[in-house]
Design an enzyme around this catalytic site. Sequence first.
Site, mmCIF file in Angstrom:
data_model
loop_
_atom_site.group_PDB
_atom_site.id
_atom_site.type_symbol
_atom_site.label_atom_id
_atom_site.label_comp_id
_atom_site.label_asym_id
_atom_site.label_seq_id
_atom_site.Cartn_x
_atom_site.Cartn_y
_atom_site.Cartn_z
ATOM 1 N N LYS A 54 0.839 -1.203 0.000
ATOM 2 C CA LYS A 54 0.000 0.000 0.000
ATOM 3 C C LYS A 54 0.876 1.257 0.000
ATOM 4 C CE LYS A 54 -0.460 -0.403 5.017
ATOM 5 N NZ LYS A 54 -1.248 -1.018 6.101
ATOM 6 N N ARG A 152 -11.297 -0.488 13.800
ATOM 7 C CA ARG A 152 -11.344 0.394 12.630
ATOM 8 C C ARG A 152 -12.161 -0.305 11.549
ATOM 9 N NH1 ARG A 152 -5.087 1.553 11.235
ATOM 10 N NH2 ARG A 152 -5.468 -0.563 10.476
ATOM 11 N N TYR A 274 13.315 31.516 7.660
ATOM 12 C CA TYR A 274 12.042 32.087 8.118
ATOM 13 C C TYR A 274 11.963 32.103 9.635
ATOM 14 C CZ TYR A 274 9.888 31.600 3.453
ATOM 15 O OH TYR A 274 9.562 31.694 2.137
ATOM 16 N N MET A 322 9.690 25.180 2.239
ATOM 17 C CA MET A 322 9.006 24.267 1.322
ATOM 18 C C MET A 322 9.999 23.500 0.452
ATOM 19 S SD MET A 322 6.225 25.109 -1.636
ATOM 20 C CE MET A 322 5.069 25.929 -0.556
#
Length: 385
Positions: A54, A152, A274, A322
Site C-alpha cells: 500500500k 477500525r 524564516y 518548502m
Amino acid sequence: MSSSADQAASEAAQTRRAGAILTVDLGAIAANWRGLRDAGRADGRPVDCAAVLKADAYGTGAALVGPRLAAAGCRHFFVAHIDEGLALRAVVPDHPIYVLNGLLPSTEPDFVQAGLTPVLNHLNQLNAWRAAAQRYNRPLDAVIHVDTGMHRLGFSPEEAQALAADRGRLRGLRLALLMSHLVVSEEPDNPINGEQLSRFRSFVRTMPGAPASFANSSGIFLGPDYHFDMLRPGAALYGINPLPGRPNPMLTTVTLHARILQVRRIDALQTVGYGAAWRSARPSRVATIALGYADGYFRTLINRTHVHLGGRKLAVIGRISMDLVTVDVTDVPEAESQPGALVEVLGPHLTADDLAEHARTNAYEVMTALGRRYARVYVDSERHA
Ligand SMILES: *Cc1c(COP(=O)(O)O)cnc(C)c1O
C-alpha cells in the site's frame, strides 16, 4: 541506442537536474522478504509470506517492488485502495492482490475485471460480493477481516458470530483467507497481543479449512503462535525496524541524497531562514540544500536533525522551508569547494527510524511521505553481487 541505453541516458539526465536523488535497492527489499519468509518457515510448517504494497510500497515504488518480489517468490500482495490494486495488476499479472479497504459500492466490476480480491470488512460487503458472484455466475475469492480489537475495519464480534452460525452466507464465494490486524505488535509485552490472539483463534476455529493471516511485520517477531498460514509484512520489507528499541534485523533499502545549492558566510549573531529561528553564535558558513517539507522533510525537524557529507555530521539549522533547508558547514570547508555536492539525508548514517525520532513521528510516515520530486534510481544489490 538500445532502449536500456536510452533509459540509462534519461536517468542520468534526470539525476543531473534533480535537487535530490532517492535510491531504492530492490535486492535489499527482496532479501528482507526472504528473511521474513524464513522466520515463518522456522516453525516447521508451510507458512506463506505475503507483501503489503500500500501507499506505493511505502513510498519505494510499487511498480518495481511488486515484480521484484514476485520474482523472489512472493505470491500474495496487499494494497489499501482499489486503484493501487489496478496499478499493481498491470505489473503483477499472476498473483492474488487483496484490497484492504474493502468493497466500495458499485465497484464489483472493477474487482472482477482486474481479478482483484476485496477484503470484506462487514456483512453488507459480503452480501454485495456474493450477489456479484451470482451475477457473474462464477465463484469469486473473498477475504474475511475480523476485528479483534483495532476497532477500525473488520467484522464485529456479532457479525463474525452470525457468519460462523450460517456458512450459507458464503455460498458462491471461495474463502481465500481469514485475517485480523494487531494493535500493538511492536510491544511484545503488551497483554493486548495475547487478547487479540485468543479472539482470532476462536474465530478461525469456527471457520475450519480456511487459511488465516494475523501477523504484520512486528507481529512476526511475536513468535510462531502469531504466524498462522500467511505473514503479512509491510514496513520490515522496506527496512523499517520491526523491533523498536532493539537492533534492526532488516537491511536498509533507501538512501536519499540532496544537493548543496549555495554556501554563504555570515557574521556572528545573524539569523538564518524564516522566523529567524536560528542565530549564529560565531562567524559561520551556511549551506542551502534542495530539500524541503514539500519533499517530506517535516517541519518538526527544526533544529533537531543533521545530514552527512563524506561521513561528517552537519546540523540542520533553522526552519525547514518548502523547497530548502539550511545546514551549518562552518567546520566543513570542503562543502564550499564542491558546488552541487550531494549530502546524505537518509542512508547508512541516518535511517528512516532515526529521522522519524527527530521528527517525532514514526518511520512509516517518513517513508510514505518521501517526495515526488526526487529523481529515483533503482538498483539491485543482489543482481550485481
Ligand atoms: C499496513 C498493514 C499491514 C502491514 O503492516 P506493517 O506494520 O507495515 O508490517 C498488515 N495488515 C494490514 C491490515 C495493514 O493495514
